[in-house]
Design a protein around this motif. Sequence first.
Motif, PDB file in Angstrom:
ATOM      1  N   THR A  66      10.266  -3.286   1.654  1.00  0.00           N
ATOM      2  CA  THR A  66       9.166  -2.326   1.538  1.00  0.00           C
ATOM      3  C   THR A  66       8.471  -2.445   0.188  1.00  0.00           C
ATOM      4  O   THR A  66       7.239  -2.434   0.102  1.00  0.00           O
ATOM      5  N   ASP A  67       9.262  -2.586  -0.883  1.00  0.00           N
ATOM      6  CA  ASP A  67       8.683  -2.718  -2.218  1.00  0.00           C
ATOM      7  C   ASP A  67       7.788  -3.953  -2.306  1.00  0.00           C
ATOM      8  O   ASP A  67       6.725  -3.922  -2.926  1.00  0.00           O
ATOM      9  N   ARG A  68       8.243  -5.045  -1.681  1.00  0.00           N
ATOM     10  CA  ARG A  68       7.437  -6.267  -1.683  1.00  0.00           C
ATOM     11  C   ARG A  68       6.119  -6.031  -0.953  1.00  0.00           C
ATOM     12  O   ARG A  68       5.056  -6.493  -1.373  1.00  0.00           O
ATOM     13  N   LEU A  70       4.553  -3.128  -0.645  1.00  0.00           N
ATOM     14  CA  LEU A  70       3.706  -2.258  -1.469  1.00  0.00           C
ATOM     15  C   LEU A  70       2.973  -3.059  -2.536  1.00  0.00           C
ATOM     16  O   LEU A  70       1.793  -2.829  -2.803  1.00  0.00           O
ATOM     17  N   GLU A  71       3.679  -4.010  -3.138  1.00  0.00           N
ATOM     18  CA  GLU A  71       3.053  -4.853  -4.160  1.00  0.00           C
ATOM     19  C   GLU A  71       1.928  -5.688  -3.559  1.00  0.00           C
ATOM     20  O   GLU A  71       0.860  -5.840  -4.164  1.00  0.00           O
ATOM     21  N   GLN A  72       2.173  -6.224  -2.363  1.00  0.00           N
ATOM     22  CA  GLN A  72       1.161  -7.052  -1.718  1.00  0.00           C
ATOM     23  C   GLN A  72      -0.063  -6.236  -1.334  1.00  0.00           C
ATOM     24  O   GLN A  72      -1.198  -6.692  -1.497  1.00  0.00           O
ATOM     25  N   ALA A  74      -1.118  -3.454  -2.747  1.00  0.00           N
ATOM     26  CA  ALA A  74      -1.821  -3.074  -3.975  1.00  0.00           C
ATOM     27  C   ALA A  74      -2.674  -4.234  -4.499  1.00  0.00           C
ATOM     28  O   ALA A  74      -3.786  -4.037  -4.981  1.00  0.00           O
ATOM     29  N   ALA A  75      -2.143  -5.459  -4.359  1.00  0.00           N
ATOM     30  CA  ALA A  75      -2.868  -6.625  -4.860  1.00  0.00           C
ATOM     31  C   ALA A  75      -4.024  -7.031  -3.948  1.00  0.00           C
ATOM     32  O   ALA A  75      -5.079  -7.462  -4.414  1.00  0.00           O
ATOM     33  N   ARG A 136       2.228   3.032   4.264  1.00  0.00           N
ATOM     34  CA  ARG A 136       1.421   2.132   3.449  1.00  0.00           C
ATOM     35  C   ARG A 136       0.523   1.244   4.317  1.00  0.00           C
ATOM     36  O   ARG A 136      -0.624   0.975   3.968  1.00  0.00           O
TER      37      ARG A 136
END
Length: 201
Positions: A66-68, A70-72, A74-75, A136
Motif C-alpha cells: 500500500t505504501d508503494r 501511495l508513493e506512486q 503522489a508522483a 487512494r
Amino acid sequence: METPKRRRSATRARLLEGALEVFAERGFHGASVEDICERAGFTRGAFYSNFGSKDELVLALFEATTDRLLEQIAALLPELATQPGTLLDAVLGLLDDAAPDQRQWHLISTEFTLHALRSPEAADALVRQRTVFRQRLTELVEEITRTSGLQLSVPAEQFVRLVMALHEGARSQSLLEPDAVPAGSLEHTFLPMVLAAVSRP
C-alpha cells in the motif's frame, strides 16, 4: 555508522523479503517462523522483536504494498490528472506495479484472505489495509474524472471495487491459463465497456 533504528529497519525488511519467498513456496500455514528466520538469516528473537505473529508479518507485507502505491499515486497524479483517457491505464498500471511478482503476491494474498475469512481479528486488520488501498485509488479516479470532464453515474469507490474485483479474478485466470488469458487481456477488453456504460462527458 549504522544506528540501531536503521539496523532494525534493515532486519525488518529482510524478514519481510524472506517471508514473501517462504509464503509463496510453502503457503501461509505451511511456513513456520523458523522457516522465515532461516531464509532471512535471523533468529526467532529477531522475528519477535519486529512482529508479534505471522498474521502481523503478512499485514506488514500488505502495508508495504500500500505504501508503494501511495508513493506512486503522489508522483503520478499531477501528470495523469491532466490527461483524459488515462483513467483505466492509470488504475490498472498501479494495481500491477504494486505487486511486481504477480504469481507470488497472488498466492500470498489469496491464502491470507482465506485465513481472514476464518479469523475475525485477521479480517478486521485486512479490511483496514484494503480500505486504505481502495481509498487512494478512489481519490485518483475522482481527480482524473474531475480534470478530464468525465462524469461517473456510479460512486467512484464502487467503480474502483469493480476494477479491483475484475483485476483479481482475471489475474487468477491468467496465472492458470496464460495462453488462453494473457495478463491484462480481460481488463483491457471489458473495462472500457464498463467505463463507457457508467460515464458521460
